[in-house]
Design a protein around this motif. Sequence first.
Motif, PDB file in Angstrom:
ATOM      1  N   PRO A 117       0.791  -1.234   0.000  1.00 31.84           N
ATOM      2  CA  PRO A 117       0.000   0.000   0.000  1.00 31.84           C
ATOM      3  C   PRO A 117       0.822   1.282   0.000  1.00 31.84           C
ATOM      4  CG  PRO A 117      -0.107  -1.124   2.130  1.00 31.84           C
ATOM      5  CD  PRO A 117       0.547  -2.066   1.178  1.00 31.84           C
ATOM      6  N   GLU A 118       2.026   1.255   0.567  1.00 34.88           N
ATOM      7  CA  GLU A 118       2.852   2.462   0.603  1.00 34.88           C
ATOM      8  C   GLU A 118       3.946   2.370  -0.452  1.00 34.88           C
ATOM      9  OE1 GLU A 118       5.535   5.007   3.810  1.00 34.88           O
ATOM     10  OE2 GLU A 118       3.915   3.699   4.526  1.00 34.88           O
ATOM     11  N   ARG A 143       0.059  -9.587   5.472  1.00 32.81           N
ATOM     12  CA  ARG A 143       1.030  -8.681   4.851  1.00 32.81           C
ATOM     13  C   ARG A 143       1.640  -7.763   5.911  1.00 32.81           C
ATOM     14  NH1 ARG A 143      -0.956  -5.336  -0.257  1.00 32.81           N
ATOM     15  NH2 ARG A 143      -2.245  -4.292   1.302  1.00 32.81           N
ATOM     16  N   GLU A 159      -1.605  -6.826   8.222  1.00 32.59           N
ATOM     17  CA  GLU A 159      -2.813  -6.682   7.418  1.00 32.59           C
ATOM     18  C   GLU A 159      -3.326  -8.093   7.125  1.00 32.59           C
ATOM     19  OE1 GLU A 159      -2.761  -3.617   4.146  1.00 32.59           O
ATOM     20  OE2 GLU A 159      -0.605  -3.868   4.488  1.00 32.59           O
ATOM     21  N   ILE A 161      -5.762 -10.216   4.525  1.00 38.72           N
ATOM     22  CA  ILE A 161      -6.482 -10.224   3.249  1.00 38.72           C
ATOM     23  C   ILE A 161      -6.984 -11.642   3.004  1.00 38.72           C
ATOM     24  CG2 ILE A 161      -6.329  -9.782   0.770  1.00 38.72           C
ATOM     25  CD1 ILE A 161      -3.732  -8.084   1.552  1.00 38.72           C
ATOM     26  N   ASP A 202      -4.445  -4.025  -6.906  1.00 37.61           N
ATOM     27  CA  ASP A 202      -5.215  -2.918  -6.332  1.00 37.61           C
ATOM     28  C   ASP A 202      -6.380  -3.392  -5.468  1.00 37.61           C
ATOM     29  OD1 ASP A 202      -6.796  -3.905  -8.362  1.00 37.61           O
ATOM     30  OD2 ASP A 202      -7.058  -1.990  -9.397  1.00 37.61           O
ATOM     31  N   LYS A 205      -6.333  -5.261  -0.096  1.00 43.75           N
ATOM     32  CA  LYS A 205      -6.451  -4.267   0.961  1.00 43.75           C
ATOM     33  C   LYS A 205      -6.794  -4.939   2.280  1.00 43.75           C
ATOM     34  CE  LYS A 205      -7.967  -0.734  -2.331  1.00 43.75           C
ATOM     35  NZ  LYS A 205      -9.046   0.205  -2.712  1.00 43.75           N
ATOM     36  N   ASP A 206      -6.295  -4.368   3.347  1.00 48.24           N
ATOM     37  CA  ASP A 206      -6.512  -4.920   4.686  1.00 48.24           C
ATOM     38  C   ASP A 206      -8.008  -5.067   4.972  1.00 48.24           C
ATOM     39  OD1 ASP A 206      -6.028  -5.772   7.295  1.00 48.24           O
ATOM     40  OD2 ASP A 206      -5.858  -3.731   8.082  1.00 48.24           O
ATOM     41  N   HIS A 208     -10.173  -6.868   3.392  1.00 41.15           N
ATOM     42  CA  HIS A 208     -10.987  -7.167   2.219  1.00 41.15           C
ATOM     43  C   HIS A 208     -10.964  -8.664   1.899  1.00 41.15           C
ATOM     44  CE1 HIS A 208     -11.418  -2.978   0.167  1.00 41.15           C
ATOM     45  NE2 HIS A 208     -11.473  -2.892   1.473  1.00 41.15           N
TER      46      HIS A 208
END
Length: 309
Positions: A117-118, A143, A159, A161, A202, A205-206, A208
Amino acid sequence: MSFFIEMLLKLFFILSIIPFLLSEKLQKKYDMKINPQIAYTYFTGPKKVALIGEEFIEETSGMAVSRKNPSWIYVHNDSGGEPEVYILDTLGTFLGTIRLEGVENRDWEDLAIGPGPEEGKSYLYIGDIGDNFGKFEGLIIYRIPEPESLEKEMTVSPEIIKLIFPDGPKDTETLLVDPISGDLFILTKREAKNTLYKAAGDLLKDGHTVELEKVMQLPITLSVGGDVSADGSQVLIKNYWVVYYWERTEGETLEQTLSGKATLLPYEPEPQGEAIAFSPEGNTYFTLSEKKLRVNPVLYRYDRAVVDK
């Protein structure tokens, strides 16, 4: 019935590995190449780096070499192990532990490094993706960012997922993350032709849940690990006997690369070898086995062959 099937699979593995162990002994004794399909012009080896003596690192299933600190190798155990990633150096010496807080090791099977993400940061992707009997509703990816510095004991909140298959549960042990696109790939294990699935970067995400996209079948069975080089130009996938290798053409997607013909690379037969990883430069790959049949795991390295000009 599940116990009976598991015993049959283990018996099949033990019986099937005998010819490979014998061929490896013959090769060493008579200095000849048993399998003419193996390309020794790409990488050479193996070189025995070290015997891994730590008792808590004996069911190694996943491995990745740090992109931030190329002398670090991350490894983890599979089902029943602690929710921890262990750090070795490239000589096999134990350096420290990263404990993932608030999660369990249901069946961690592979480890990858890629973007997250970063932007500009490097992330570890821990794949809780094993499912021997096809009973879990979904797979889990943990993650975490690569640590900035080394401590003997570190704790991090990952995170989380969740991944689900579009066509029912599958047993998987191979996790790939494309450093170019950020896409994540899962390869099944049990079928005669293992199936490749994809989750777009994309969507990762955490918190999701992502439905995987079925991509294609590969002419590989019993896949147990893989890796993509840091620049995305090389791909490795291994089963218990063979290391498959692809070189990626600029502009190709990872799927397009894997649809091409693989080259077979040198591989030292291991008691239950499931872990493989590139060095950040892509000029070396490492393998490591679980401890099986009273054989302690050995860290092996294979180096890029030097071509005489």
